[in-house]
Structures are given as structure tokens and as C-alpha cells.
Design an enzyme around this catalytic site. Structure first.
Site, PDB file in Angstrom:
ATOM      1  N   GLY A   1    -119.633 -76.341  48.093  1.00 29.61           N
ATOM      2  CA  GLY A   1    -120.746 -77.270  47.339  1.00 29.61           C
ATOM      3  C   GLY A   1    -121.001 -78.355  48.502  1.00 29.61           C
ATOM      4  O   GLY A   1    -121.075 -78.165  49.638  1.00 29.61           O
TER       5      GLY A   1
ATOM      6  N   SER B   1    -116.671 -72.278  51.898  1.00 33.73           N
ATOM      7  CA  SER B   1    -117.349 -73.286  52.503  1.00 33.73           C
ATOM      8  C   SER B   1    -116.496 -74.554  52.478  1.00 33.73           C
ATOM      9  O   SER B   1    -115.364 -74.761  52.829  1.00 33.73           O
ATOM     10  CB  SER B   1    -118.574 -73.385  51.810  1.00 33.73           C
ATOM     11  OG  SER B   1    -119.532 -74.404  52.340  1.00 33.73           O
ATOM     12  N   MET B   2    -117.033 -75.821  51.600  1.00 36.13           N
ATOM     13  CA  MET B   2    -116.364 -76.877  51.745  1.00 36.13           C
ATOM     14  C   MET B   2    -114.908 -76.768  50.762  1.00 36.13           C
ATOM     15  O   MET B   2    -113.960 -77.337  51.046  1.00 36.13           O
ATOM     16  CB  MET B   2    -117.138 -78.211  50.906  1.00 36.13           C
ATOM     17  CG  MET B   2    -118.342 -78.474  51.966  1.00 36.13           C
ATOM     18  SD  MET B   2    -117.571 -78.868  53.573  1.00 36.13           S
ATOM     19  CE  MET B   2    -116.391 -80.356  53.030  1.00 36.13           C
TER      20      MET B   2
ATOM     21  N   HIS C   1    -117.694 -71.350  57.017  1.00 39.91           N
ATOM     22  CA  HIS C   1    -119.085 -71.302  57.662  1.00 39.91           C
ATOM     23  C   HIS C   1    -119.567 -72.768  57.981  1.00 39.91           C
ATOM     24  O   HIS C   1    -118.836 -73.791  57.566  1.00 39.91           O
ATOM     25  CB  HIS C   1    -120.141 -70.675  56.997  1.00 39.91           C
ATOM     26  CG  HIS C   1    -120.492 -71.286  55.605  1.00 39.91           C
ATOM     27  ND1 HIS C   1    -121.406 -70.593  54.703  1.00 39.91           N
ATOM     28  CD2 HIS C   1    -120.277 -72.550  55.034  1.00 39.91           C
ATOM     29  CE1 HIS C   1    -121.591 -71.425  53.812  1.00 39.91           C
ATOM     30  NE2 HIS C   1    -120.949 -72.629  53.799  1.00 39.91           N
TER      31      HIS C   1
ATOM     32  N   ASP D   1    -121.199 -66.613  57.946  1.00 39.85           N
ATOM     33  CA  ASP D   1    -120.023 -66.525  56.765  1.00 39.85           C
ATOM     34  C   ASP D   1    -118.682 -65.536  57.387  1.00 39.85           C
ATOM     35  O   ASP D   1    -118.996 -64.521  57.658  1.00 39.85           O
ATOM     36  CB  ASP D   1    -120.532 -65.877  55.589  1.00 39.85           C
ATOM     37  CG  ASP D   1    -121.787 -66.832  54.892  1.00 39.85           C
ATOM     38  OD1 ASP D   1    -121.813 -67.947  55.649  1.00 39.85           O
ATOM     39  OD2 ASP D   1    -122.371 -66.585  54.010  1.00 39.85           O
TER      40      ASP D   1
END
Length: 209
Positions: free
Chosen positions: A77, A106-107, A131, A181
């Protein structure tokens, strides 16, 4: 048993207390929070981040000696929302276990890697994806675009440096991996240094014993 929101019996209320019969059930997540079990099962937005930050700080104030457990299954997010959770993990006094049950992307992967050292776990069949942070900018004046890109580049550099610090991978490897990714199995995430161990279920552990 109540219908709707998951409820469990409240063991603290005597069974023979008829006047408190309606209060013998408590919200499942409230009970889990009391046991220091927290959950990142949604995308990291302002609501999710604020809830986690508030819970961690409250539990720290309630008892700063009890370790906290953050279970993760999230696509990630907002960068700043993830940083808020990450900073809180490092702010509270007790160690915070981070455990990836399904996906930490991600986060969410950054939050996973930010858990207390030796207490970061990815379970079998889970996946960790890293990423580069993406811009949230949609449209506007050119000056705003330049400032936004500059911020993203700074955040990317800071995140890459943190992954290097935690994983002990060379900076150029981490920086190149963040270009796209990159999905890692639990074993690969451990070898990379994003987690410290691959978890196993209690039933499986008992069979091995």
C-alpha cells in the site's frame, strides 16, 4: 453463541454470574489484541496504518515487557503508511515479531523486514515481494511532478539502504532487485536476509518431535 461478529467466551467472568450472562462473550480480535496478536491483512492505507500504530503504542503503554506479534498477509500500500508502521515497530519497547502467513508485498515486505532481529518469520508457501516505491502523483503542474519524483527517488534510496542493512546484501543487488517485482519463497527470503526463519505449524512440529 452470538451470531455475526466473531465472539469468544470471556474466561474472566464467572459462569454462575447470571446478571453478567450477556457479557460472557467478547470480540475475537479484542481478545487477540490482549494477547499481543496484531494483523496486517489489508492494504496499507491511512486507516489500517493508524489502527496498527495506535494498537502497538497502547499495548506498549499497557505492558512494555510483553512482546508483540504482527501477522502479515497484505499486498502492501502507501509508502508513508508503511513507514509509519515500520517506525512504530522500532519505537515501542518490546520486541515485535513479524510473521508472513500468505503474502508480504511491497511496503508489507518492508514492514516484515522491519521486525525485531531474529524474530522475523515467513511460513511455508508464503511469498515475499519487493520492488521500488511508486509515485502517488496523478496530475498537476510540472514543478509538482519533479518534486514528487525527487521524493520517490529519496524514499527508494532509503528503503534500499535499509534492506542492505538488514539483509547484508550488496547495495547494487538490492537496488537492481527493486527495479522490478521480485517474488521470494520463504527459503529465498531467509537467504536474502528479509526474514530470519521459516516457520512451521505446531501440528507439523509435534509430528517431527
Amino acid at each position: 453463541m452470538p451470531v455475526g461478529v466473531p465472539k469468544i467466551p470471556d474466561d474472566e467472568i464467572p459462569e454462575d454470574d447470571e446478571e453478567e450472562e450477556e457479557e460472557t462473550w467478547v470480540d475475537l480480535y479484542e481478545r487477540l489484541y490482549q494477547e499481543r496478536a496484531l494483523f496486517l491483512f489489508k492494504s496499507l492505507n491511512i486507516e489500517t496504518a493508524n489502527q496498527l500504530v495506535g494498537l502497538m503504542i497502547f499495548l506498549n503503554m499497557d505492558d512494555c515487557n510483553q512482546e508483540q506479534f504482527l501477522f502479515i498477509n497484505s499486498t502492501g500500500g502507501g509508502v508513508m503508511h508503511g513507514l509509519a508502521v515500520h517506525n512504530t515497530i522500532n519505537f515501542v519497547l518490546p520486541d515485535v515479531h513479524t510473521l508472513c502467513l500468505g503474502l508480504a508485498a511491497s511496503m508489507a515486505a518492508f514492514v516484515l523486514a522491519g521486525g525485531s532481529q531474529t524474530k522475523r518469520t515467513a511460513f511455508p508457501n508464503a511469498r515475499v515481494m519487493i520492488h521500488q516505491p511508486k509515485s502517488a502523483f496523478i496530475g498537476g503542474y510540472m514543478d509538482d511532478v519533479i518534486l514528487d519524483v525527487d521524493l520517490v527517488l529519496k524514499l527508494r534510496s532509503e528503503m534500499a539502504n535499509y534492506f542492505v542493512q538488514r539483509s547484508h546484501q550488496p547495495f547494487w543487488i538490492v537496488y537492481e532487485d527493486m527495479e522490478r517485482d521480485v517474488f521470494l519463497s520463504p527459503e529465498e527470503a531467509k537467504a536474502y536476509g528479509l526474514v530470519d526463519s521459516v516457520g512451521f505449524g505446531g501440528r507439523k512440529r509435534r509430528k517431527q518431535d
